[in-house]
Write a protein that holds these residues in place. Structure first.
Motif, PDB file in Angstrom:
ATOM      1  N   ALA A  34     110.885  63.191  30.692  1.00  0.00           N
ATOM      2  CA  ALA A  34     110.725  62.037  30.016  1.00  0.00           C
ATOM      3  C   ALA A  34     109.097  62.480  29.625  1.00  0.00           C
ATOM      4  N   GLY A  35     108.970  63.433  29.670  1.00  0.00           N
ATOM      5  CA  GLY A  35     107.010  63.701  29.570  1.00  0.00           C
ATOM      6  C   GLY A  35     106.713  63.330  29.834  1.00  0.00           C
ATOM      7  N   ARG A  36     106.765  62.335  31.055  1.00  0.00           N
ATOM      8  CA  ARG A  36     105.672  61.003  31.640  1.00  0.00           C
ATOM      9  C   ARG A  36     104.381  62.041  32.824  1.00  0.00           C
ATOM     10  N   ARG A  37     103.207  61.358  33.064  1.00  0.00           N
ATOM     11  CA  ARG A  37     102.297  61.633  34.430  1.00  0.00           C
ATOM     12  C   ARG A  37     102.795  60.562  34.903  1.00  0.00           C
ATOM     13  N   CYS A  38     102.911  60.750  36.120  1.00  0.00           N
ATOM     14  CA  CYS A  38     103.352  60.072  37.316  1.00  0.00           C
ATOM     15  C   CYS A  38     102.093  60.576  38.513  1.00  0.00           C
ATOM     16  N   GLU A  39     101.890  60.118  39.230  1.00  0.00           N
ATOM     17  CA  GLU A  39     100.789  59.972  40.628  1.00  0.00           C
ATOM     18  C   GLU A  39     102.305  58.857  41.697  1.00  0.00           C
ATOM     19  N   LEU A  40     102.309  59.802  42.813  1.00  0.00           N
ATOM     20  CA  LEU A  40     103.066  58.988  43.881  1.00  0.00           C
ATOM     21  C   LEU A  40     102.056  58.330  45.502  1.00  0.00           C
ATOM     22  N   LEU A  41     101.919  57.603  45.223  1.00  0.00           N
ATOM     23  CA  LEU A  41     100.812  57.180  46.175  1.00  0.00           C
ATOM     24  C   LEU A  41     101.966  56.222  47.559  1.00  0.00           C
ATOM     25  N   PRO A  42     102.179  57.462  48.828  1.00  0.00           N
ATOM     26  CA  PRO A  42     102.929  57.114  49.941  1.00  0.00           C
ATOM     27  C   PRO A  42     102.576  55.620  50.263  1.00  0.00           C
ATOM     28  N   VAL A  43     103.384  55.077  51.499  1.00  0.00           N
ATOM     29  CA  VAL A  43     102.629  54.109  52.250  1.00  0.00           C
ATOM     30  C   VAL A  43     103.250  54.267  53.376  1.00  0.00           C
ATOM     31  N   ASN A  44     102.590  54.815  54.320  1.00  0.00           N
ATOM     32  CA  ASN A  44     103.629  55.379  55.756  1.00  0.00           C
ATOM     33  C   ASN A  44     103.593  53.820  56.504  1.00  0.00           C
ATOM     34  N   HIS A  45     102.143  53.026  57.172  1.00  0.00           N
ATOM     35  CA  HIS A  45     102.124  51.970  57.310  1.00  0.00           C
ATOM     36  C   HIS A  45     102.143  50.467  57.238  1.00  0.00           C
ATOM     37  N   PRO A  46     102.664  49.642  57.320  1.00  0.00           N
ATOM     38  CA  PRO A  46     102.903  48.384  56.657  1.00  0.00           C
ATOM     39  C   PRO A  46     101.154  48.116  55.959  1.00  0.00           C
ATOM     40  N   ARG A  47     100.473  48.387  57.300  1.00  0.00           N
ATOM     41  CA  ARG A  47      99.214  47.781  57.050  1.00  0.00           C
ATOM     42  C   ARG A  47      98.129  48.542  56.017  1.00  0.00           C
ATOM     43  N   ASP A  48      98.686  49.094  55.526  1.00  0.00           N
ATOM     44  CA  ASP A  48      98.128  50.033  54.873  1.00  0.00           C
ATOM     45  C   ASP A  48      98.969  49.777  52.752  1.00  0.00           C
ATOM     46  N   LEU A  49      99.341  49.411  52.802  1.00  0.00           N
ATOM     47  CA  LEU A  49     100.063  49.153  51.843  1.00  0.00           C
ATOM     48  C   LEU A  49      99.250  48.085  50.645  1.00  0.00           C
ATOM     49  N   ALA A  50      98.847  46.473  50.995  1.00  0.00           N
ATOM     50  CA  ALA A  50      97.607  46.158  50.203  1.00  0.00           C
ATOM     51  C   ALA A  50      96.292  46.994  49.676  1.00  0.00           C
ATOM     52  N   ALA A  51      96.097  48.154  50.475  1.00  0.00           N
ATOM     53  CA  ALA A  51      94.893  48.779  49.935  1.00  0.00           C
ATOM     54  C   ALA A  51      95.185  50.029  48.760  1.00  0.00           C
ATOM     55  N   LYS A  52      96.525  50.413  49.669  1.00  0.00           N
ATOM     56  CA  LYS A  52      97.026  51.322  48.549  1.00  0.00           C
ATOM     57  C   LYS A  52      97.788  50.745  47.305  1.00  0.00           C
ATOM     58  N   ALA A  53      97.387  49.226  46.799  1.00  0.00           N
ATOM     59  CA  ALA A  53      98.231  48.789  45.741  1.00  0.00           C
ATOM     60  C   ALA A  53      97.287  48.818  45.243  1.00  0.00           C
ATOM     61  N   GLY A  54      96.004  48.262  45.675  1.00  0.00           N
ATOM     62  CA  GLY A  54      94.998  47.778  45.606  1.00  0.00           C
ATOM     63  C   GLY A  54      94.515  49.110  44.957  1.00  0.00           C
ATOM     64  N   ASP A  55      94.523  50.560  44.837  1.00  0.00           N
ATOM     65  CA  ASP A  55      94.000  51.567  44.485  1.00  0.00           C
ATOM     66  C   ASP A  55      94.611  52.084  42.884  1.00  0.00           C
ATOM     67  N   ALA A  56      95.927  51.722  43.223  1.00  0.00           N
ATOM     68  CA  ALA A  56      97.353  52.038  41.911  1.00  0.00           C
ATOM     69  C   ALA A  56      96.700  50.979  41.434  1.00  0.00           C
ATOM     70  N   VAL A  57      96.382  49.220  41.356  1.00  0.00           N
ATOM     71  CA  VAL A  57      95.839  49.080  40.287  1.00  0.00           C
ATOM     72  C   VAL A  57      94.430  49.844  39.618  1.00  0.00           C
ATOM     73  N   ARG A  58      93.620  50.045  40.253  1.00  0.00           N
ATOM     74  CA  ARG A  58      92.105  50.415  39.452  1.00  0.00           C
ATOM     75  C   ARG A  58      92.687  51.295  39.288  1.00  0.00           C
ATOM     76  N   ARG A  59      93.592  52.262  39.635  1.00  0.00           N
ATOM     77  CA  ARG A  59      94.558  53.626  38.732  1.00  0.00           C
ATOM     78  C   ARG A  59      94.626  53.432  37.185  1.00  0.00           C
ATOM     79  N   ALA A  60      95.661  52.423  37.129  1.00  0.00           N
ATOM     80  CA  ALA A  60      95.970  52.153  36.239  1.00  0.00           C
ATOM     81  C   ALA A  60      95.119  51.149  35.301  1.00  0.00           C
ATOM     82  N   ARG A  61      94.279  50.989  35.675  1.00  0.00           N
ATOM     83  CA  ARG A  61      92.748  49.995  34.738  1.00  0.00           C
ATOM     84  C   ARG A  61      92.788  51.003  34.128  1.00  0.00           C
TER      85      ARG A  61
END
Length: 327
Positions: A34-61
């Motif tokens: 589709a000609g779209r850029r994407c970045e994958l942010l895998p989460v390997n443990h539930p304790r890391d999910l909130a931090a990874k989501a926050g990182d995704a929001v910062r990058r998206a902003r």
């Protein structure tokens, strides 16, 4: 020609589908086509999910990008918690066992279909529930329902993730017995003293329709749905479970359901300072009072326009049953 916003995909390797290792390559291939850029942010443990989501929001902003949650309702909840109020657009790739959030919004469970929606559709505002500022997209509850979820998770650890395992776990919990909660509930300025085995607050119209409760329309109108059971024995609870399975829970005398925008709950037990609650399948302890409310801001969710096909099917089946009863 405007540049399409990049995607920042948070995906939980522990979610219900066995194809978790295939998700990344599939997303990258669809985005490349589709000609779209994407970045994958895998989460390997539930304790890391909130931090990874926050990182995704910062990058998206920083890039006017889109935050995407790939996983079950619990993963989608955690990412939505980070997205709400950030100004970012939200997308989902449902990968869980029940996928109520995706289903009520017409997002396909198959990965190819969900990717088509993500890459082709536009964002639509959808309202969000809050429990003491914690997001819930599907439901939040206390009493018997969190216990059902804990027991179900224990069974899943032993027998695997499936709807059949969830059903047998629920039956075992109901047959074991339960205690009623003594609660003070403030609703629309009035205080009520109640005894109930469970208080369930829904924010998912499909879930309400499937069990036969009338508050689905109120959810569509931006409210939440409250459900309480009167104190009953274990066999009556099993009968209610059967009613729900046949979409007839709203007809039961033991069920009280209502729509609201704000609800405050405290425990009448002496010295009680917190209660066990569940939000979108995640069980935790929360301090009292418990405040349920509609979030002041919506999520801007990428989804197909109009009513989800599964909801139309449920409504059509219910209408057919009513016509048959009238005849």
């Amino acid at each position: 020609m405007p540049i399409s916003p990049p995607l920042f995909v948070v995906f939980n390797r522990a979610s219900g589908h066995s194809d978790r290792d295939e998700l990344g390559p599939a997303v990258e291939a669809a985005c490349a086509a589709a000609g779209r850029r994407c970045e994958l942010l895998p989460v390997n443990h539930p304790r890391d999910l909130a931090a990874k989501a926050g990182d995704a929001v910062r990058r998206a902003r920083d890039t006017q990008g889109i935050v995407v949650a790939a996983g079950g309702d619990g993963t989608i909840n955690a990412v939505a918690q980070a997205v709400l109020g950030s100004g970012c657009t939200f997308g989902v790739l449902p990968r869980g066992t029940f996928n109520y959030f995706g289903r009520t919004h017409g997002i396909p469970a198959d990965l190819d279909g969900a990717l088509r929606v993500l890459l082709q559709e536009q964002p639509v505002p959808v309202h969000v529930g809050l429990l003491n500022e914690r997001v819930f997209l599907v439901n939040a509850s206390l009493g018997l329902y969190p216990q059902l979820l804990e027991d179900r998770e224990a069974w899943k650890q032993q027998f695997g993730r499936s709807r059949l395992v969830a059903l047998f776990a629920g039956l075992k919990t109901l047959l074991r017995g339960h205690r009623s909660l003594r609660l003070s509930i403030e609703l629309a300025g009035a205080l009520q003293q109640v005894r109930t085995p469970t208080l369930f607050v829904g924010n998912n119209a499909l879930q309400m329709e499937q069990v036969g409760l009338p508050q689905a329309r109120a959810i569509d109108d931006g409210q939440l749905a409250g459900v309480m059971l009167r104190p009953v024995g274990r066999w009556s609870l099993l009968a209610l479970l059967a009613r729900g399975a046949f979409g007839q829970l709203g007809e039961a005398d033991q069920v009280q359901s209502f729509a609201f925008e704000r609800l405050t709950v405290t425990a009448r037990a002496f010295g009680a300072r917190r209660l066990k609650v569940a939000t979108d399948g995640e069980v935790l302890w929360m301090p009292l009072p418990l405040r349920f409310a509609v979030a002041p801001q919506p999520l801007m969710l990428i989804r197909p326009t109009g009513m989800a096909p599964e909801r139309r099917e449920v409504q059509a089946a219910a209408a057919g049953d009513m016509e048959a009863d009238a005849a």
